[in-house]
Design a protein around this motif. Structure first.
Motif, PDB file in Angstrom:
ATOM      1  N   GLY A 148       0.707  -1.323   0.107  1.00 30.77           N
ATOM      2  CA  GLY A 148       0.034  -0.074   0.199  1.00 30.77           C
ATOM      3  C   GLY A 148       0.491   1.304  -0.085  1.00 30.77           C
ATOM      4  O   GLY A 148       1.881   1.084   0.170  1.00 30.77           O
ATOM      5  N   LEU A 149       0.026   2.235  -0.466  1.00 29.83           N
ATOM      6  CA  LEU A 149       0.452   3.779  -0.370  1.00 29.83           C
ATOM      7  C   LEU A 149      -0.358   4.912   0.572  1.00 29.83           C
ATOM      8  O   LEU A 149      -1.212   5.541  -0.018  1.00 29.83           O
ATOM      9  CB  LEU A 149       0.974   3.928  -1.815  1.00 29.83           C
ATOM     10  CG  LEU A 149       1.851   3.759  -2.818  1.00 29.83           C
ATOM     11  CD1 LEU A 149       1.769   4.469  -4.133  1.00 29.83           C
ATOM     12  CD2 LEU A 149       2.967   3.827  -1.903  1.00 29.83           C
ATOM     13  N   ARG A 193       4.417   5.379 -11.155  1.00 28.61           N
ATOM     14  CA  ARG A 193       4.705   3.738 -11.250  1.00 28.61           C
ATOM     15  C   ARG A 193       3.286   3.088 -11.160  1.00 28.61           C
ATOM     16  O   ARG A 193       3.424   2.154 -11.784  1.00 28.61           O
ATOM     17  CB  ARG A 193       5.601   3.554 -10.211  1.00 28.61           C
ATOM     18  CG  ARG A 193       7.323   3.912 -11.076  1.00 28.61           C
ATOM     19  CD  ARG A 193       8.553   3.071 -10.849  1.00 28.61           C
ATOM     20  NE  ARG A 193      10.125   3.864 -11.504  1.00 28.61           N
ATOM     21  CZ  ARG A 193      10.559   4.563 -10.373  1.00 28.61           C
ATOM     22  NH1 ARG A 193      10.372   5.485  -9.348  1.00 28.61           N
ATOM     23  NH2 ARG A 193      12.185   5.043 -11.080  1.00 28.61           N
ATOM     24  N   LEU A 194       2.808   3.371  -9.547  1.00 28.97           N
ATOM     25  CA  LEU A 194       1.526   2.487  -9.940  1.00 28.97           C
ATOM     26  C   LEU A 194       0.840   2.575 -10.776  1.00 28.97           C
ATOM     27  O   LEU A 194      -0.080   1.584 -11.370  1.00 28.97           O
ATOM     28  CB  LEU A 194       0.802   2.962  -9.029  1.00 28.97           C
ATOM     29  CG  LEU A 194      -0.049   1.835  -8.017  1.00 28.97           C
ATOM     30  CD1 LEU A 194       0.479   1.369  -8.024  1.00 28.97           C
ATOM     31  CD2 LEU A 194      -0.629   2.440  -6.836  1.00 28.97           C
ATOM     32  N   THR A 195       1.066   3.755 -11.297  1.00 28.09           N
ATOM     33  CA  THR A 195      -0.252   4.571 -12.815  1.00 28.09           C
ATOM     34  C   THR A 195      -0.028   3.325 -13.506  1.00 28.09           C
ATOM     35  O   THR A 195      -0.961   2.623 -14.160  1.00 28.09           O
ATOM     36  CB  THR A 195      -0.355   5.338 -12.939  1.00 28.09           C
ATOM     37  OG1 THR A 195      -1.161   6.086 -12.007  1.00 28.09           O
ATOM     38  CG2 THR A 195      -1.920   5.580 -14.013  1.00 28.09           C
ATOM     39  N   GLN A 196       0.955   3.205 -13.398  1.00 29.74           N
ATOM     40  CA  GLN A 196       1.688   2.567 -15.342  1.00 29.74           C
ATOM     41  C   GLN A 196       1.292   0.801 -14.267  1.00 29.74           C
ATOM     42  O   GLN A 196       1.201   0.095 -16.069  1.00 29.74           O
ATOM     43  CB  GLN A 196       2.982   2.771 -15.343  1.00 29.74           C
ATOM     44  CG  GLN A 196       3.484   3.831 -15.691  1.00 29.74           C
ATOM     45  CD  GLN A 196       5.529   4.344 -15.172  1.00 29.74           C
ATOM     46  OE1 GLN A 196       5.621   3.759 -14.671  1.00 29.74           O
ATOM     47  NE2 GLN A 196       5.614   5.521 -15.900  1.00 29.74           N
ATOM     48  N   ILE A 240      -5.272   5.672  -8.376  1.00 29.60           N
ATOM     49  CA  ILE A 240      -6.501   6.699  -7.777  1.00 29.60           C
ATOM     50  C   ILE A 240      -6.636   6.215  -5.713  1.00 29.60           C
ATOM     51  O   ILE A 240      -6.622   6.754  -5.496  1.00 29.60           O
ATOM     52  CB  ILE A 240      -7.327   7.589  -7.922  1.00 29.60           C
ATOM     53  CG1 ILE A 240      -6.559   8.802  -8.707  1.00 29.60           C
ATOM     54  CG2 ILE A 240      -7.716   8.170  -7.553  1.00 29.60           C
ATOM     55  CD1 ILE A 240      -7.020   9.324 -10.438  1.00 29.60           C
ATOM     56  N   GLU A 241      -7.366   5.221  -6.195  1.00 25.50           N
ATOM     57  CA  GLU A 241      -8.138   4.681  -5.819  1.00 25.50           C
ATOM     58  C   GLU A 241      -7.645   4.164  -4.377  1.00 25.50           C
ATOM     59  O   GLU A 241      -7.197   3.990  -2.627  1.00 25.50           O
ATOM     60  CB  GLU A 241      -8.610   3.432  -5.590  1.00 25.50           C
ATOM     61  CG  GLU A 241      -9.531   2.199  -4.599  1.00 25.50           C
ATOM     62  CD  GLU A 241     -10.563   1.119  -4.971  1.00 25.50           C
ATOM     63  OE1 GLU A 241     -11.036  -0.112  -4.238  1.00 25.50           O
ATOM     64  OE2 GLU A 241     -10.503   0.843  -6.728  1.00 25.50           O
ATOM     65  N   MET A 242      -5.921   3.324  -4.755  1.00 22.06           N
ATOM     66  CA  MET A 242      -4.939   2.786  -3.514  1.00 22.06           C
ATOM     67  C   MET A 242      -4.598   4.162  -2.565  1.00 22.06           C
ATOM     68  O   MET A 242      -4.208   3.986  -1.379  1.00 22.06           O
ATOM     69  CB  MET A 242      -4.062   1.930  -4.129  1.00 22.06           C
ATOM     70  CG  MET A 242      -4.522   0.559  -4.274  1.00 22.06           C
ATOM     71  SD  MET A 242      -2.802  -0.577  -4.764  1.00 22.06           S
ATOM     72  CE  MET A 242      -1.678  -0.315  -3.698  1.00 22.06           C
ATOM     73  N   ILE A 243      -4.202   5.071  -3.548  1.00 23.35           N
ATOM     74  CA  ILE A 243      -3.318   6.633  -2.981  1.00 23.35           C
ATOM     75  C   ILE A 243      -4.130   7.017  -2.314  1.00 23.35           C
ATOM     76  O   ILE A 243      -4.028   7.670  -1.244  1.00 23.35           O
ATOM     77  CB  ILE A 243      -2.617   7.061  -3.818  1.00 23.35           C
ATOM     78  CG1 ILE A 243      -1.358   5.960  -3.988  1.00 23.35           C
ATOM     79  CG2 ILE A 243      -2.230   8.652  -3.705  1.00 23.35           C
ATOM     80  CD1 ILE A 243      -1.242   6.866  -5.862  1.00 23.35           C
TER      81      ILE A 243
END
Length: 260
Positions: free
Chosen positions: A132-133, A149-152, A160-163
């Protein structure tokens, strides 16, 4: 350089890097980042090393985040410098390393820890891993390339949900959304990472470096990835490894590559 916060050793052409702050859940501090930067530079320059295995000490955490106490009183300028230096010297250096870097995610990979894993080329997670972030819970956002990098890796919506929720996800969900390559039992984590690296070791090192560069270029807005691929493809023709690979194929034998 004598390392105090990481353990680094080369065995059979694999460079093992273990972040060794188990009591602190391997949290990233300035010293860890400095030593990681040195180790990755060494891996990049060493002809002996064919791949890198990056993990954390113990079974609880890969890296549980950054050491918040170090930057709690930072100003705007100091915060910017923290992110810029870290990204350039460690996270971007890992991503651009010509030797494949495999992250063996053993337990928590949170904040800077997940960003470190995402900078690696391949991610293997143990079944107990949590990723997680959580930076927004501190009034921050990821600063070591996490938003990019998460988006990639998983797409805009999931990133966006995770962040924004700061939720941790399980290893199994991370696999389903493409954040990790494989999930294995904790006891098999290192051996699975070694299995992948041992397979890579048998391939042509210069071609692997070209492949990494070409794949990375697909994600850069200021370069034409197709042009980079053409350049790297052409460069392979002037290597001894190319001659060896083609010769071995035609002679129906196993190729022995020397990285030349």
């Amino acid at each position: 350089m004598v390392y105090q916060q990481i353990i680094a050793e080369v065995k059979e052409n694999i460079f093992y890097i273990t972040i060794n702050r188990e009591q602190k859940l391997n949290a990233l501090n300035k010293e860890v980042l400095t030593e990681l930067a040195h180790a990755i530079k060494f891996a990049t320059q060493s002809d002996e090393i064919r791949g890198v295995l990056l993990t954390g000490a113990g079974e609880k955490a890969f890296v549980a985040g950054a050491d918040i106490s170090e930057f709690q009183n930072y100003s705007l300028a100091e915060g910017k410098e923290l992110a810029k230096v870290g990204q350039t010297n460690v996270f971007d250096a890992i991503e651009n390393c010509p030797k494949p870097v495999v992250a063996a995610i053993n337990g928590f990979a949170l904040g800077g820890g997940l960003e470190l894993a995402m900078a690696c080329h391949i991610r293997i997670a143990s079944e107990n891993a949590k990723l997680g972030l959580p930076e927004v819970t501190l009034g921050l956002i990821p600063g070591y390339g996490g938003t990019q990098r998460l988006t990639q890796l998983v797409g805009k919506g999931r990133a966006i949900e995770m962040i924004t929720t700061a939720d941790m996800i399980t290893a199994e969900k991370a696999y389903r959304i493409g954040l990790v390559n494989e999930v294995v039992p904790q006891a098999e984590l290192i051996s699975k990472a070694e299995e992948i690296l041992n397979k890579i070791k048998q391939r042509a090192p210069l071609a692997i470096a070209s492949a990494i560069k070409a794949v990375n270029s697909s994600l850069k807005n200021n370069v034409n990835g197709f042009d980079i691929e053409i350049e790297e493809f052409a460069k392979c023709f002037q290597t001894e490894d190319f001659k060896e690979g083609v010769g071995a194929f035609l002679e129906k034998r196993k190729a022995v590559f020397k990285g030349e």
